[in-house]
Scaffold this motif. Structure first.
Motif, PDB file in Angstrom:
ATOM      1  N   ALA A 137       0.831  -1.207   0.000  1.00  0.00           N
ATOM      2  CA  ALA A 137       0.000   0.000   0.000  1.00  0.00           C
ATOM      3  C   ALA A 137       0.865   1.257   0.000  1.00  0.00           C
ATOM      4  CB  ALA A 137      -0.930  -0.006   1.210  1.00  0.00           C
ATOM      5  N   TRP A 138       1.919   1.267   0.824  1.00  0.00           N
ATOM      6  CA  TRP A 138       2.823   2.422   0.846  1.00  0.00           C
ATOM      7  C   TRP A 138       3.487   2.607  -0.514  1.00  0.00           C
ATOM      8  CZ3 TRP A 138       4.965  -0.013   5.874  1.00  0.00           C
ATOM      9  CH2 TRP A 138       4.184   0.389   6.962  1.00  0.00           C
ATOM     10  N   ALA A 139       3.916   1.512  -1.113  1.00  0.00           N
ATOM     11  CA  ALA A 139       4.556   1.596  -2.428  1.00  0.00           C
ATOM     12  C   ALA A 139       3.590   2.176  -3.464  1.00  0.00           C
ATOM     13  CB  ALA A 139       5.039   0.214  -2.861  1.00  0.00           C
ATOM     14  N   ALA A 140       2.355   1.706  -3.462  1.00  0.00           N
ATOM     15  CA  ALA A 140       1.373   2.187  -4.427  1.00  0.00           C
ATOM     16  C   ALA A 140       1.135   3.687  -4.276  1.00  0.00           C
ATOM     17  CB  ALA A 140       0.070   1.420  -4.267  1.00  0.00           C
ATOM     18  N   GLN A 141       1.180   4.188  -3.059  1.00  0.00           N
ATOM     19  CA  GLN A 141       0.980   5.621  -2.832  1.00  0.00           C
ATOM     20  C   GLN A 141       2.044   6.456  -3.541  1.00  0.00           C
ATOM     21  OE1 GLN A 141       0.932   6.140   1.425  1.00  0.00           O
ATOM     22  NE2 GLN A 141      -1.026   5.063   1.675  1.00  0.00           N
ATOM     23  N   HIS A 142       3.223   5.873  -3.728  1.00  0.00           N
ATOM     24  CA  HIS A 142       4.330   6.597  -4.370  1.00  0.00           C
ATOM     25  C   HIS A 142       4.562   6.146  -5.808  1.00  0.00           C
ATOM     26  CE1 HIS A 142       5.774   8.670  -0.719  1.00  0.00           C
ATOM     27  NE2 HIS A 142       5.391   7.577  -0.076  1.00  0.00           N
ATOM     28  N   GLY A 143       3.665   5.321  -6.342  1.00  0.00           N
ATOM     29  CA  GLY A 143       3.835   4.834  -7.696  1.00  0.00           C
ATOM     30  C   GLY A 143       4.965   3.825  -7.832  1.00  0.00           C
ATOM     31  N   LEU A 144       5.290   3.116  -6.748  1.00  0.00           N
ATOM     32  CA  LEU A 144       6.378   2.140  -6.733  1.00  0.00           C
ATOM     33  C   LEU A 144       5.823   0.721  -6.652  1.00  0.00           C
ATOM     34  CD1 LEU A 144       8.732   3.834  -4.087  1.00  0.00           C
ATOM     35  CD2 LEU A 144       8.629   4.246  -6.547  1.00  0.00           C
ATOM     36  N   THR A 145       6.710  -0.245  -6.813  1.00  0.00           N
ATOM     37  CA  THR A 145       6.369  -1.652  -6.640  1.00  0.00           C
ATOM     38  C   THR A 145       7.224  -2.235  -5.531  1.00  0.00           C
ATOM     39  OG1 THR A 145       5.817  -1.900  -8.979  1.00  0.00           O
ATOM     40  CG2 THR A 145       6.268  -3.917  -7.748  1.00  0.00           C
ATOM     41  N   TYR A 146       6.587  -2.969  -4.643  1.00  0.00           N
ATOM     42  CA  TYR A 146       7.285  -3.633  -3.538  1.00  0.00           C
ATOM     43  C   TYR A 146       7.254  -5.124  -3.820  1.00  0.00           C
ATOM     44  CZ  TYR A 146       8.876  -3.989   1.353  1.00  0.00           C
ATOM     45  OH  TYR A 146       9.613  -4.196   2.501  1.00  0.00           O
ATOM     46  N   CYS A 147       8.439  -5.758  -3.899  1.00  0.00           N
ATOM     47  CA  CYS A 147       8.537  -7.158  -4.301  1.00  0.00           C
ATOM     48  C   CYS A 147       8.905  -8.062  -3.128  1.00  0.00           C
ATOM     49  CB  CYS A 147       9.599  -7.326  -5.381  1.00  0.00           C
ATOM     50  SG  CYS A 147       9.092  -6.767  -6.994  1.00  0.00           S
ATOM     51  N   LEU A 148       8.084  -9.062  -2.892  1.00  0.00           N
ATOM     52  CA  LEU A 148       8.441 -10.131  -1.967  1.00  0.00           C
ATOM     53  C   LEU A 148       9.352 -11.091  -2.717  1.00  0.00           C
ATOM     54  CD1 LEU A 148       8.261 -11.901   0.545  1.00  0.00           C
ATOM     55  CD2 LEU A 148       6.053 -12.745  -0.306  1.00  0.00           C
ATOM     56  N   GLU A 149      10.580 -11.251  -2.237  1.00  0.00           N
ATOM     57  CA  GLU A 149      11.565 -12.083  -2.923  1.00  0.00           C
ATOM     58  C   GLU A 149      11.543 -13.517  -2.391  1.00  0.00           C
ATOM     59  OE1 GLU A 149      16.287 -11.973  -4.137  1.00  0.00           O
ATOM     60  OE2 GLU A 149      15.659 -10.991  -2.280  1.00  0.00           O
ATOM     61  N   PRO A 150      11.213 -14.496  -3.232  1.00  0.00           N
ATOM     62  CA  PRO A 150      11.312 -15.885  -2.792  1.00  0.00           C
ATOM     63  C   PRO A 150      12.779 -16.250  -2.567  1.00  0.00           C
ATOM     64  CG  PRO A 150      10.014 -15.689  -4.818  1.00  0.00           C
ATOM     65  CD  PRO A 150      10.711 -14.389  -4.611  1.00  0.00           C
ATOM     66  N   LEU A 151      13.053 -16.890  -1.425  1.00  0.00           N
ATOM     67  CA  LEU A 151      14.406 -17.339  -1.110  1.00  0.00           C
ATOM     68  C   LEU A 151      14.351 -18.791  -0.681  1.00  0.00           C
ATOM     69  CD1 LEU A 151      15.657 -14.181   0.815  1.00  0.00           C
ATOM     70  CD2 LEU A 151      16.332 -14.896  -1.494  1.00  0.00           C
ATOM     71  N   ASN A 152      15.307 -19.578  -1.121  1.00  0.00           N
ATOM     72  CA  ASN A 152      15.256 -21.019  -0.913  1.00  0.00           C
ATOM     73  C   ASN A 152      15.301 -21.404   0.567  1.00  0.00           C
ATOM     74  OD1 ASN A 152      18.140 -20.106  -1.599  1.00  0.00           O
ATOM     75  ND2 ASN A 152      18.493 -22.033  -0.538  1.00  0.00           N
ATOM     76  N   ALA A 153      14.957 -22.657   0.832  1.00  0.00           N
ATOM     77  CA  ALA A 153      14.806 -23.135   2.208  1.00  0.00           C
ATOM     78  C   ALA A 153      16.087 -23.064   3.007  1.00  0.00           C
ATOM     79  CB  ALA A 153      14.270 -24.569   2.196  1.00  0.00           C
ATOM     80  N   GLY A 154      17.233 -22.984   2.361  1.00  0.00           N
ATOM     81  CA  GLY A 154      18.480 -22.817   3.087  1.00  0.00           C
ATOM     82  C   GLY A 154      18.641 -21.430   3.678  1.00  0.00           C
ATOM     83  N   GLN A 155      17.775 -20.491   3.270  1.00  0.00           N
ATOM     84  CA  GLN A 155      17.872 -19.113   3.759  1.00  0.00           C
ATOM     85  C   GLN A 155      16.699 -18.713   4.653  1.00  0.00           C
ATOM     86  OE1 GLN A 155      19.446 -16.153   0.806  1.00  0.00           O
ATOM     87  NE2 GLN A 155      18.886 -17.729  -0.678  1.00  0.00           N
ATOM     88  N   THR A 156      15.517 -19.263   4.380  1.00  0.00           N
ATOM     89  CA  THR A 156      14.331 -18.850   5.121  1.00  0.00           C
ATOM     90  C   THR A 156      13.302 -19.972   5.115  1.00  0.00           C
ATOM     91  OG1 THR A 156      12.664 -17.086   5.313  1.00  0.00           O
ATOM     92  CG2 THR A 156      13.158 -17.867   3.105  1.00  0.00           C
ATOM     93  N   ASN A 157      12.293 -19.838   5.969  1.00  0.00           N
ATOM     94  CA  ASN A 157      11.221 -20.845   5.968  1.00  0.00           C
ATOM     95  C   ASN A 157       9.871 -20.232   5.607  1.00  0.00           C
ATOM     96  OD1 ASN A 157      10.677 -19.394   8.304  1.00  0.00           O
ATOM     97  ND2 ASN A 157      10.517 -21.181   9.641  1.00  0.00           N
ATOM     98  N   TRP A 158       9.887 -19.053   4.996  1.00  0.00           N
ATOM     99  CA  TRP A 158       8.650 -18.390   4.576  1.00  0.00           C
ATOM    100  C   TRP A 158       8.855 -17.793   3.187  1.00  0.00           C
ATOM    101  CZ3 TRP A 158       7.069 -13.103   3.849  1.00  0.00           C
ATOM    102  CH2 TRP A 158       5.669 -12.935   3.751  1.00  0.00           C
ATOM    103  N   ALA A 159       7.915 -18.072   2.264  1.00  0.00           N
ATOM    104  CA  ALA A 159       8.024 -17.624   0.863  1.00  0.00           C
ATOM    105  C   ALA A 159       9.310 -18.160   0.248  1.00  0.00           C
ATOM    106  CB  ALA A 159       7.951 -16.112   0.757  1.00  0.00           C
ATOM    107  N   ARG A 160       9.410 -19.475   0.172  1.00  0.00           N
ATOM    108  CA  ARG A 160      10.645 -20.139  -0.269  1.00  0.00           C
ATOM    109  C   ARG A 160      10.689 -20.404  -1.765  1.00  0.00           C
ATOM    110  NH1 ARG A 160       9.553 -24.938   3.711  1.00  0.00           N
ATOM    111  NH2 ARG A 160       7.535 -24.429   2.744  1.00  0.00           N
ATOM    112  N   THR A 161       9.554 -20.369  -2.425  1.00  0.00           N
ATOM    113  CA  THR A 161       9.511 -20.597  -3.870  1.00  0.00           C
ATOM    114  C   THR A 161       8.673 -19.497  -4.516  1.00  0.00           C
ATOM    115  OG1 THR A 161       7.489 -21.938  -3.844  1.00  0.00           O
ATOM    116  CG2 THR A 161       9.592 -23.096  -3.466  1.00  0.00           C
TER     117      THR A 161
END
Length: 273
Positions: A137-161
């Motif tokens: 929502a904050w990004a949209a207010q400024h005309g920007l895009t906010y990206c959730l970056e998938p990171l493999n299971a060796g780095q995180t346990n949320w949004a891995r793919t």
């Protein structure tokens, strides 16, 4: 193909020299890690300094295109914590970084920060999604895009793919929130090759950014991964965004790593012309 250099690769140089080097090597811009600008509170950089950084980058020919490594500084941040004080501080930093990105002339922010999104208890994933919703929502207010970056299971346990990240972003439903693909993370955690994922998913509109790096965490051309299929897939899928070179192991040093990567990638582009 528009390709940025992640500035921490050459962070030993003053910022103006980072931008001049990136432009001289053939990059189209800089993707900035905020902690390289201010190691304590990058979201509080003064307006005059923001304007100066933007001017230096643009005058050098390597404008700031994006921000990443968002929650490195200040220390102790988390999007999943139940601690209200830490959560409030984290959200304040995220909002401040969106505003910083807008002031620097960037169009996109990449939310990786694997340590700050670890899910360990009931409610953690919900809090993470709520934080992403606010960021979108904050990004949209400024005309920007906010990206959730998938990171493999060796780095995180949320949004891995990429599939997990798309499910999260689609469920949240914020126009300013998208996902992306990191070639190294994909190579270390996805069932499909990065090129196949890009060919299939770029047309869906969910993929707003791409990080180019080898599974060995060096730059493109310094490992076993081949990037011709990746660039070809992006072209065939009519990808219109930026890619960013993001090695973690700068071999033999930052400037040489940056030069090797862009020379390799531009060489592939010539064969595709």
């Amino acid at each position: 193909m528009r390709i940025s250099l992640c500035n921490e690769v050459v962070a030993a140089l003053p910022f103006a020299e980072q931008a001049r080097l990136a432009a001289a090597l053939g990059y189209d811009g800089l993707e900035v890690a905020p902690f390289t600008l201010d190691a304590e509170a990058p979201h509080r950089i003064a307006p005059a300094r923001r304007a100066e950084l933007r001017r230096m980058a643009e005058e050098a020919g390597a404008p700031i295109t994006s921000l990443h490594w968002l929650l490195v500084a200040p220390a102790g941040l988390s999007i999943t914590t139940a601690d209200r004080e830490v959560r409030a501080r984290t959200l304040d930093v995220m909002q401040g970084l969106v505003e910083l990105a807008a002031d620097l002339g960037a169009t996109l922010l990449v939310h990786g920060s694997p340590k700050q999104r670890h899910v360990g208890a009931d409610g953690d994933a919900q809090r993470a999604e709520e934080a992403m919703a606010r960021a979108g929502a904050w990004a949209a207010q400024h005309g920007l895009t906010y990206c959730l970056e998938p990171l493999n299971a060796g780095q995180t346990n949320w949004a891995r793919t990429v599939t997990e990240a798309i499910d999260i972003v689609a469920r949240i439903g914020q126009p300013g929130l998208k996902t992306m693909l990191d070639v190294s993370a994909a190579g270390n955690g996805e069932a499909e090759p990065a090129a196949a994922l890009l060919r299939r998913l770029v047309p869906t509109g969910w993929i707003a950014h791409v990080h180019l790096n080898d599974r060995n965490r060096r730059g493109p051309g310094q490992g076993e991964d081949r990037f011709a299929p990746v660039l070809r897939a992006l072209r065939e899928a009519r990808y219109a965004g930026f890619c960013a070179v993001e090695p973690f192991d700068y071999h033999p040093d930052g400037p040489t790593s940056a030069a090797r990567a862009i020379g390799y990638l531009r060489g592939i582009e010539e064969t595709m012309a």
